[in-house]
Enzyme design. Structure first.
Site, PDB file in Angstrom:
ATOM      1  N   ASP A 110       2.119   2.962   3.268  1.00 49.51           N
ATOM      2  CA  ASP A 110       1.366   4.027   2.903  1.00 49.51           C
ATOM      3  C   ASP A 110       2.153   5.436   2.530  1.00 49.51           C
ATOM      4  OD1 ASP A 110      -1.158   5.532   2.944  1.00 49.51           O
ATOM      5  OD2 ASP A 110      -0.789   6.408   4.766  1.00 49.51           O
TER       6      ASP A 110
ATOM      7  N   ASN B  45      -1.819  13.699   3.040  1.00 48.93           N
ATOM      8  CA  ASN B  45      -2.448  14.576   3.926  1.00 48.93           C
ATOM      9  C   ASN B  45      -1.922  14.455   5.403  1.00 48.93           C
ATOM     10  OD1 ASN B  45      -4.925  15.601   2.818  1.00 48.93           O
ATOM     11  ND2 ASN B  45      -5.761  13.517   2.671  1.00 48.93           N
TER      12      ASN B  45
ATOM     13  N   HIS C  99       0.658  -1.114  -0.122  1.00 47.16           N
ATOM     14  CA  HIS C  99      -0.078  -0.089  -0.016  1.00 47.16           C
ATOM     15  C   HIS C  99       0.921   1.191  -0.016  1.00 47.16           C
ATOM     16  CE1 HIS C  99      -3.784   2.351   0.589  1.00 47.16           C
ATOM     17  NE2 HIS C  99      -3.029   3.127   1.168  1.00 47.16           N
TER      18      HIS C  99
ATOM     19  N   ARG D 234     -14.019  13.256   3.361  1.00 51.01           N
ATOM     20  CA  ARG D 234     -13.202  14.333   3.366  1.00 51.01           C
ATOM     21  C   ARG D 234     -12.276  14.112   1.921  1.00 51.01           C
ATOM     22  NH1 ARG D 234      -8.190  12.466   4.870  1.00 51.01           N
ATOM     23  NH2 ARG D 234      -8.198  10.436   6.349  1.00 51.01           N
TER      24      ARG D 234
ATOM     25  N   HIS E 289      -6.510  -0.427   5.597  1.00 51.16           N
ATOM     26  CA  HIS E 289      -6.328   0.160   7.024  1.00 51.16           C
ATOM     27  C   HIS E 289      -7.343  -0.386   7.933  1.00 51.16           C
ATOM     28  CE1 HIS E 289      -3.891   2.503   4.209  1.00 51.16           C
ATOM     29  NE2 HIS E 289      -4.790   3.670   4.312  1.00 51.16           N
TER      30      HIS E 289
ATOM     31  N   HIS F  53       1.623   5.052  -2.724  1.00 48.13           N
ATOM     32  CA  HIS F  53       1.153   6.081  -3.795  1.00 48.13           C
ATOM     33  C   HIS F  53       2.137   6.750  -4.410  1.00 48.13           C
ATOM     34  CE1 HIS F  53      -2.679   5.391  -1.276  1.00 48.13           C
ATOM     35  NE2 HIS F  53      -2.042   6.038  -0.420  1.00 48.13           N
TER      36      HIS F  53
ATOM     37  N   SER G  73      -6.737   9.603  -4.022  1.00 49.28           N
ATOM     38  CA  SER G  73      -7.606  10.467  -4.624  1.00 49.28           C
ATOM     39  C   SER G  73      -7.377  11.840  -5.371  1.00 49.28           C
ATOM     40  CB  SER G  73      -8.490  10.820  -3.310  1.00 49.28           C
ATOM     41  OG  SER G  73      -7.824  11.509  -2.448  1.00 49.28           O
TER      42      SER G  73
HETATM   43  C1  0GY Z   1      -4.664   6.211   2.199  1.00 44.60           C
HETATM   44  C2  0GY Z   1      -5.117   7.394   3.049  1.00 44.60           C
HETATM   45  C3  0GY Z   1      -5.579   8.412   2.877  1.00 44.60           C
HETATM   46  C4  0GY Z   1      -5.683   9.066   1.498  1.00 44.60           C
HETATM   47  C5  0GY Z   1      -5.971   8.283   0.337  1.00 44.60           C
HETATM   48  O1  0GY Z   1      -6.537   8.406  -1.910  1.00 44.60           O
HETATM   49  C6  0GY Z   1      -6.094   8.943  -0.781  1.00 44.60           C
HETATM   50  O2  0GY Z   1      -6.016  10.380  -1.135  1.00 44.60           O
HETATM   51  O3  0GY Z   1      -5.904   7.379   0.088  1.00 44.60           O
HETATM   52  C7  0GY Z   1      -6.287   9.470   3.802  1.00 44.60           C
HETATM   53  O4  0GY Z   1      -6.160  10.759   3.699  1.00 44.60           O
HETATM   54  O5  0GY Z   1      -6.792   8.893   4.828  1.00 44.60           O
HETATM   55  O6  0GY Z   1      -4.503   5.295   2.396  1.00 44.60           O
HETATM   56  O7  0GY Z   1      -3.485   6.876   1.471  1.00 44.60           O
END
Ligand code: 0GY
Length: 297
Positions: free
Chosen positions: A249, A254, A27, A126, A176, A29, A73
């Site tokens: 992660d 954020n 996990h 959010r 999570h 990004h 996101s």
């Molecule tokens: C994570 C958690 C978050 C964000 C996203 O896609 C995302 O923006 O997943 C979060 O802000 O809790 O898993 O990366």
């Protein structure tokens, strides 16, 4: 929204724990780089660039071999940044996409070709404007063979989402652990509800991830923080060892303050999976089954 958030540690420590050879960070990004892969107009946060070169350098520094890159996101339903990172990984990364539910079969096939093996449905208000359950179920029924659905939600809507999850016709992966309140302990209401979800179907997986998000006792810089996470999550990993995944992660979307040290995140592994057998399942056997099944023979 003008300020770009840098949410990752500038100089993470080398973990004391050395992952087994072949370990998968399942996990993480990438963000951009923005000049090449602009963020979505609907993004709820605007991160600094955290592209594939940074991710792969971190992977090597932490002692991992592979990544599963989950479309964040901030990139909306344009998966080009994720696909670009996978393409640059020399086969060492696969991914999870976020798609417009109206996506065509040809577009899904192209994502498969690019290394995508699942789609993510995000229910965090959010982070996203809407989460259309009916459309999600419809697209889940059209996914390429071998794909799964990743769901991101918080513990307070677990019960409300159960009929929706029951209707998903492919394997489920829960991000999570559905964000339980780990301070309730291993037998608290949130963990009990989550165990009941896991007991409800055979093809469900979860990520024992994000001590930094879930445990109020933050990383003070000295290592070994997040005691509540360790004590709540270790029994879950032991009891559901064939369907648990792990990830950093990174780049910690954020996290504007209390940015975690990735070395300390890795040092949580032996605290939630204390034996070599558990670590092998968590870091290799389970993620390989989901993301590189063809390599298992
Ligand atoms: C994570 C958690 C978050 C964000 C996203 O896609 C995302 O923006 O997943 C979060 O802000 O809790 O898993 O990366």
């Amino acid at each position: 929204m003008t300020d770009r958030i840098v949410s990752w540690h500038a100089n993470p420590s080398k973990p004391r724990y050395v992952p087994l050879a072949g370990a998968v960070d399942a996990h993480c990004h990438v963000f951009g780089p923005m000049a090449e892969f602009p963020f979505s107009a609907k993004a709820k946060y605007l991160p600094g660039d955290a592209g594939p070169d940074m991710l792969f350098a971190l992977r090597d520094n932490l002692g991992f071999s592979r990544n599963v890159i989950v479309q964040a996101s901030c990139h909306g339903t344009n998966n080009d940044a994720t696909l670009n990172a996978i393409a640059k990984s020399n086969g060492k990364a696969r991914g999870v996409a976020v798609v417009d539910p109206a996506i065509s079969e040809a577009e899904l096939a192209a994502l498969h070709e690019g290394g995508i093996r699942g789609v993510r449905f995000n229910f965090l208000k959010r982070l996203v404007d809407d989460a259309p359950k009916d459309k999600f179920i419809e697209v889940a029924s059209r996914l390429p063979a071998g794909w799964h659905v990743v769901i991101y939600f918080e513990a307070d809507i677990l019960e409300e989402l159960r009929p929706f999850m029951d209707a998903i016709p492919v394997p489920l992966v829960i991000d999570h652990m559905g964000r339980p309140d780990v301070t309730q302990g291993p037998d608290g209401a949130d963990m009990k509800a989550f165990r009941s979800l896991l007991d409800n179907r055979e093809d469900i997986w979860f990520k024992a991830t994000c001590p930094d998000r879930l445990d109020a006792i933050k990383d003070g810089g000295a290592g070994d923080p997040w005691d509540a996470f360790a004590s709540a999550v270790a029994p879950l990993v032991a009891d559901y060892s064939d369907c648990v995944l792990w990830g950093t992660d990174w780049p910690h979307p954020n996290m504007e303050t209390e940015i975690p040290d990735d070395g300390h995140i890795v040092d949580m592994i032996p605290r939630i999976a204390p034996t070599a057998a558990l670590q092998r399942k968590l870091l290799i056997d389970n993620p390989m089954r989901l993301y590189w099944p063809e390599e298992l023979g």
